[in-house]
Motif scaffolding. Structure first.
Motif, PDB file in Angstrom:
ATOM      1  N   ALA A 144      25.516  27.597 -14.239  1.00  0.00           N
ATOM      2  CA  ALA A 144      26.304  27.298 -13.046  1.00  0.00           C
ATOM      3  C   ALA A 144      25.577  27.677 -11.765  1.00  0.00           C
ATOM      4  O   ALA A 144      26.014  27.295 -10.680  1.00  0.00           O
ATOM      5  N   SER A 145      24.469  28.433 -11.891  1.00  0.00           N
ATOM      6  CA  SER A 145      23.753  28.848 -10.688  1.00  0.00           C
ATOM      7  C   SER A 145      22.284  28.461 -10.699  1.00  0.00           C
ATOM      8  O   SER A 145      21.578  28.705  -9.727  1.00  0.00           O
ATOM      9  N   ARG A 187      31.700  29.189  -9.269  1.00  0.00           N
ATOM     10  CA  ARG A 187      30.770  29.462 -10.367  1.00  0.00           C
ATOM     11  C   ARG A 187      31.096  30.765 -11.091  1.00  0.00           C
ATOM     12  O   ARG A 187      30.416  31.131 -12.039  1.00  0.00           O
TER      13      ARG A 187
END
Length: 614
Positions: free
Chosen positions: A68-69, A83
């Motif tokens: 998510a990052s 996130r």
């Protein structure tokens, strides 16, 4: 079907319908977490990610946090809140087992539930199949017991301390573990369950003058903070009316089973007064009418199931074990399974009113419409295949590599050459900066050009500008990037132009203790004979305690078991079955100092082991 095409189609369908389900195949390796990240970004919904078991849930949480990052995936435009990942795991033991549940797991679960109840921003909630069918304490008492402390806030120290103790925080002279507090003059030391270190609350009269993290070992204060959040750390949250209700509930339960009044009184005292009670989770319905996970979730939540067939197997096993546990003879009466678990019919009803995606690695197609839980594990004949691959082929090749020299990276170098020909961006992840630098140096020695990125999950400005909102597309140009990150599984995703390889897939998993070093039954028996009540012993997980002797008791299995009783600081007791005697070792003779005892469930021993390892 390309991942981007499926996400486009699935997102459109999920936005149009408040309920419904989709099946997809080919989600191997980290494919299911990657799909969950894409769907969460595209729909903006909270994603509840359901893994088959607790180990899988913990791995999925790490994968989601990384993917998510990661700036190379193409979803870096999402906010930090979108996130954020939280883990919700049930107790490993059944509520019908006569055991103490793990306090650390319970604190983490309550922290997550309180955050959900307070509608704190969250992108992903990860749980296990077992977690999906365990009933939970309701949101209202959790929110009522939660506290936020901020600089400049007026507080009554005595009232605050009483409220935190009622919320499950344990008062000690010195704070050593999460979920504990200490009061010394105008100072309140408290360790929130979510924090890496405790916090010192400095009071000037009735006003908070400062909040600082401090080292639990040295007691030295560190950085100043503006506020701390203190969720409850016990599931037994009883105000006056709740105590009366719990007492009446338990009396009625015991009276219906003709339990002697003396035993009923002891049960009431142990549960309501917060004393140590084996199997306390099984009596939570007396304290609160338990609810389901759905009572915590906002409207529009999206469920993503990893390996649905395995999840269904775990759900069935959990519910079958609950029925057996309820039927087994015990010292006290029990609440029926439907008050502690979400049974199959209710689970299916909840899922029928939800939006769900079932991500299969490979599918067994249903030739006809399946019924009950079978509808979750079997996929329709027209199920699309994402074509996402794991790194099993590379792992097998690396496991057969030479033991020294450049030959150790041969299979990886060969794989990198093939991915370069396909114009794929490759990310190699390492758990630590040291390992990332080591991997980067090894690649350089083989003449492979790579980029070392030690700011894991922090995309540069060019990457931020290149990432278009909602796009499932390549951000990096083809090349090799070495990053620090907790990814647990690799992935080959040609449709988004990216490959992920983890440190373990390159170098192998860390070695475990060999069978030759395990204690033999004869050695275990000799150790048992050498123990005498009063001896100090060290447990592999919990540290130094005092051996009190043997006890023979029924722990919910239907047959008595011999248990070694070990006492820890504060009077807490650990019961170890004799067949797990290899977990305990006697300290050298003559050591009887009670001041050496560790706290059961604490972190002191874990820190000691970490220091020795370093």
């Amino acid at each position: 079907m390309a991942l981007g095409s499926f996400v486009d189609r699935a997102s459109a369908r999920l936005r149009q319908a408040a309920v419904g389900s989709l099946h997809v195949s080919g989600a191997r390796g980290a494919g299911a977490p990657l799909l969950a990240v894409a769907l969460g970004q595209r729909t903006g919904a909270l994603v509840v990610y359901v893994a088959p078991d607790s180990d899988g849930a913990e791995a999925a949480a790490r994968d989601l946090r990384y993917l998510a990052s990661d700036p190379g995936v193409g979803w870096v435009q999402g906010s930090a809140e979108a996130r954020r990942v939280r883990l919700l795991l049930p107790s490993e033991s059944s509520p019908y087992d006569q055991v103490h549940p793990d306090r650390r797991v319970a604190m983490a679960r309550l922290s997550t539930l309180t955050a959900l109840a307070e509608r704190q921003p969250l992108g992903f909630l990860v749980t296990s199949a077992r977690g999906l069918v365990r009933r939970l304490v309701p949101p209202t008492p959790l929110v009522a017991a939660s506290r936020v402390l901020a600089q400049g806030q007026a507080v009554d120290l005595e009232e605050l301390t009483s409220a935190l103790v009622a919320a499950g925080y344990v008062r000690h002279p010195v704070v050593e573990d999460p979920g504990c507090l200490a009061v010394r003059g105008g100072l309140l030391d408290v360790w929130p369950p979510d924090a890496d270190s405790p916090v010192r609350v400095e009071l000037a009269g009735d006003t908070i003058a400062g909040l600082r993290h401090f080292d639990a070992e040295t007691q030295r204060t560190g950085r100043s903070i503006e506020r701390i959040w203190l969720p409850p750390v016990s599931e037994i949250l009883l105000d006056r009316s709740a105590r009366e209700r719990a007492g009446a509930e338990l009396r009625a339960l015991c009276d219906a089973a003709n339990v002697p009044s003396g035993k009923t009184r002891r049960l009431l005292e142990d549960l309501i007064d917060g004393h140590s009670l084996f199997g306390a989770e099984g009596y939570l319905p007396a304290c609160h009418p338990l609810v389901t996970l759905w009572d915590y979730l906002p409207e529009g939540t999206l469920f993503v199931f990893e390996r649905p067939a395995d999840a269904v197997t775990e759900i069935r096993a959990t519910l079958d074990a609950a029925l057996l546990g309820y039927a087994a003879p015990g010292e006290y009466p029990r609440y029926p399974p439907e008050q502690l678990f979400v049974l199959e019919a209710e689970l299916l009803a909840h899922l029928a009113q939800s939006r769900s995606v079932f991500a299969h690695a490979a599918v067994v197609n249903a030739l006809e419409e399946a019924a009950g839980l079978g509808a979750l594990e079997l996929a329709p004949l027209d199920t699309p295949d994402l074509g996402l691959l794991d790194q099993s082929e590379l792992t097998r090749a690396m496991s057969q590599r030479g033991q020294a020299g450049h030959a150790t990276l041969g299979p990886l170098v060969q794989a990198l050459a093939g991915w370069r020909e396909q114009a794929l961006a490759v990310t190699l992840t390492a758990r630590t900066e040291t390992q990332a630098r080591r991997l980067f140096a090894l690649l350089e020695e083989r003449g492979i050009t790579a980029q070392l990125d030690l700011a894991a999950g922090r995309p540069g400005q060019a990457e931020l500008e290149a990432a278009k909102p909602g796009a499932v597309a390549r951000v990096h140009a083809p090349g090799v990037h070495v990053r620090v990150g907790g990814l647990t599984r690799g992935l080959i995703a040609e449709s988004v132009g990216h490959v992920f390889v983890t440190e373990e897939e390159i170098f192998g998993k860390r070695a475990h203790r060999s069978a030759a070093h395990k204690q033999s039954p004869r050695a275990a028996l000799e150790d048992l004979r050498a123990l005498a009540p009063g001896d100090l012993v060290v447990h592999v997980e919990h540290g130094i305690g005092r051996y009190l002797g043997l006890e023979n008791r029924d722990v919910g299995t239907g047959a008595p078991v011999d248990l070694l009783v070990v006492e820890y600081r504060g009077g807490d007791k650990l019961f170890v079955p004799v067949y797990r005697m290899n977990q305990i070792q006697k300290l050298s003779s003559g050591e009887t100092d009670s001041g050496r005892l560790d706290r059961l469930g604490g972190q002191t021993f874990a820190k000691t082991k970490a220091k020795v390892k370093r």
